[in-house]
Design a protein around this motif. Structure first.
Motif, mmCIF file in Angstrom:
data_model
loop_
_atom_site.group_PDB
_atom_site.id
_atom_site.type_symbol
_atom_site.label_atom_id
_atom_site.label_comp_id
_atom_site.label_asym_id
_atom_site.label_seq_id
_atom_site.Cartn_x
_atom_site.Cartn_y
_atom_site.Cartn_z
ATOM 1 N N GLU A 149 35.097 48.045 35.099
ATOM 2 C CA GLU A 149 36.001 47.000 35.597
ATOM 3 C C GLU A 149 36.192 47.165 37.092
ATOM 4 O O GLU A 149 36.466 48.258 37.575
ATOM 5 C CB GLU A 149 37.344 47.090 34.883
ATOM 6 C CG GLU A 149 38.281 45.957 35.224
ATOM 7 C CD GLU A 149 39.525 45.948 34.358
ATOM 8 O OE1 GLU A 149 40.300 44.994 34.486
ATOM 9 O OE2 GLU A 149 39.734 46.896 33.573
ATOM 10 N N ILE A 150 36.030 46.044 37.831
ATOM 11 C CA ILE A 150 36.194 46.126 39.277
ATOM 12 C C ILE A 150 37.565 45.613 39.693
ATOM 13 O O ILE A 150 38.101 44.688 39.092
ATOM 14 C CB ILE A 150 35.075 45.397 40.052
ATOM 15 C CG1 ILE A 150 35.090 43.896 39.810
ATOM 16 C CG2 ILE A 150 33.719 45.976 39.723
ATOM 17 C CD1 ILE A 150 34.145 43.121 40.716
ATOM 18 N N PHE A 151 38.110 46.257 40.721
ATOM 19 C CA PHE A 151 39.394 45.877 41.298
ATOM 20 C C PHE A 151 39.226 45.729 42.799
ATOM 21 O O PHE A 151 38.618 46.579 43.446
ATOM 22 C CB PHE A 151 40.464 46.949 41.027
ATOM 23 C CG PHE A 151 40.990 46.934 39.622
ATOM 24 C CD1 PHE A 151 42.129 46.231 39.309
ATOM 25 C CD2 PHE A 151 40.324 47.611 38.622
ATOM 26 C CE1 PHE A 151 42.618 46.219 38.016
ATOM 27 C CE2 PHE A 151 40.788 47.609 37.325
ATOM 28 C CZ PHE A 151 41.943 46.906 37.013
ATOM 29 N N MET A 152 39.764 44.643 43.320
ATOM 30 C CA MET A 152 39.824 44.426 44.764
ATOM 31 C C MET A 152 41.233 43.981 45.075
ATOM 32 O O MET A 152 41.770 43.092 44.408
ATOM 33 C CB MET A 152 38.801 43.364 45.191
ATOM 34 C CG MET A 152 37.359 43.807 44.932
ATOM 35 S SD MET A 152 36.138 42.584 45.400
ATOM 36 C CE MET A 152 36.189 42.755 47.173
ATOM 37 N N ASP A 153 41.860 44.593 46.053
ATOM 38 C CA ASP A 153 43.244 44.309 46.405
ATOM 39 C C ASP A 153 44.163 44.421 45.183
ATOM 40 O O ASP A 153 45.020 43.573 44.943
ATOM 41 C CB ASP A 153 43.377 42.927 47.044
ATOM 42 C CG ASP A 153 42.630 42.832 48.357
ATOM 43 O OD1 ASP A 153 42.599 43.846 49.082
ATOM 44 O OD2 ASP A 153 42.076 41.764 48.659
ATOM 45 N N ASN A 154 43.936 45.449 44.363
ATOM 46 C CA ASN A 154 44.731 45.742 43.165
ATOM 47 C C ASN A 154 44.700 44.643 42.109
ATOM 48 O O ASN A 154 45.572 44.570 41.267
ATOM 49 C CB ASN A 154 46.177 46.085 43.535
ATOM 50 C CG ASN A 154 46.260 47.371 44.310
ATOM 51 O OD1 ASN A 154 45.529 48.318 44.023
ATOM 52 N ND2 ASN A 154 47.129 47.412 45.295
ATOM 53 N N GLU A 155 43.690 43.767 42.147
ATOM 54 C CA GLU A 155 43.530 42.720 41.143
ATOM 55 C C GLU A 155 42.189 42.893 40.447
ATOM 56 O O GLU A 155 41.174 43.114 41.096
ATOM 57 C CB GLU A 155 43.576 41.332 41.783
ATOM 58 C CG GLU A 155 44.933 40.933 42.299
ATOM 59 C CD GLU A 155 44.931 39.508 42.835
ATOM 60 O OE1 GLU A 155 44.120 38.694 42.383
ATOM 61 O OE2 GLU A 155 45.745 39.236 43.712
ATOM 62 N N SER A 156 42.201 42.763 39.118
ATOM 63 C CA SER A 156 40.966 42.863 38.360
ATOM 64 C C SER A 156 40.065 41.668 38.706
ATOM 65 O O SER A 156 40.518 40.531 38.755
ATOM 66 C CB SER A 156 41.259 42.867 36.863
ATOM 67 O OG SER A 156 40.044 42.870 36.137
ATOM 68 N N GLN A 157 38.796 41.952 38.940
ATOM 69 C CA GLN A 157 37.845 40.899 39.303
ATOM 70 C C GLN A 157 36.741 40.739 38.259
ATOM 71 O O GLN A 157 35.803 39.989 38.475
ATOM 72 C CB GLN A 157 37.217 41.208 40.667
ATOM 73 C CG GLN A 157 38.212 41.312 41.791
ATOM 74 C CD GLN A 157 38.867 39.985 42.115
ATOM 75 O OE1 GLN A 157 38.210 38.954 42.136
ATOM 76 N NE2 GLN A 157 40.149 40.001 42.351
ATOM 77 N N GLY A 158 36.840 41.458 37.148
ATOM 78 C CA GLY A 158 35.844 41.312 36.091
ATOM 79 C C GLY A 158 35.381 42.639 35.530
ATOM 80 O O GLY A 158 35.676 43.699 36.058
#
Length: 77
Positions: free
Chosen positions: A48-57
């Protein structure tokens, strides 16, 4: 006048993070000193990827997840 593409150095660091009482392997991606994203390894086939503390997929391989972080960073920065 055309722009020249310049090489960007992406650094990958592996660490561990405690999430909901469990220790999880985390792969962090950096460009320079800035962290652009994290990949949490949930199990052998869920990254699972996170960018800016939001899950992106969620992705099936670590390579797909890392590539997605770089693509999304490239689109938004």
């Amino acid at each position: 006048m055309s722009k020249k593409n310049k090489d960007i150095e992406v650094r990958v660091e592996e660490t561990k993070k405690r999430v909901n009482g469990q220790e999880i392997d985390v792969t962090q991606l950096f460009i320079g000193k800035k962290m652009i994203g994290e990949v949490l390894t949930n199990d052998a086939k869920h990254f699972e990827i996170f960018m800016d503390n939001e899950s992106q997929g969620v992705f099936k391989t670590l390579d797909e997840a890392l590539e997605s972080v770089i693509r999304q960073w490239n689109l938004h920065d």
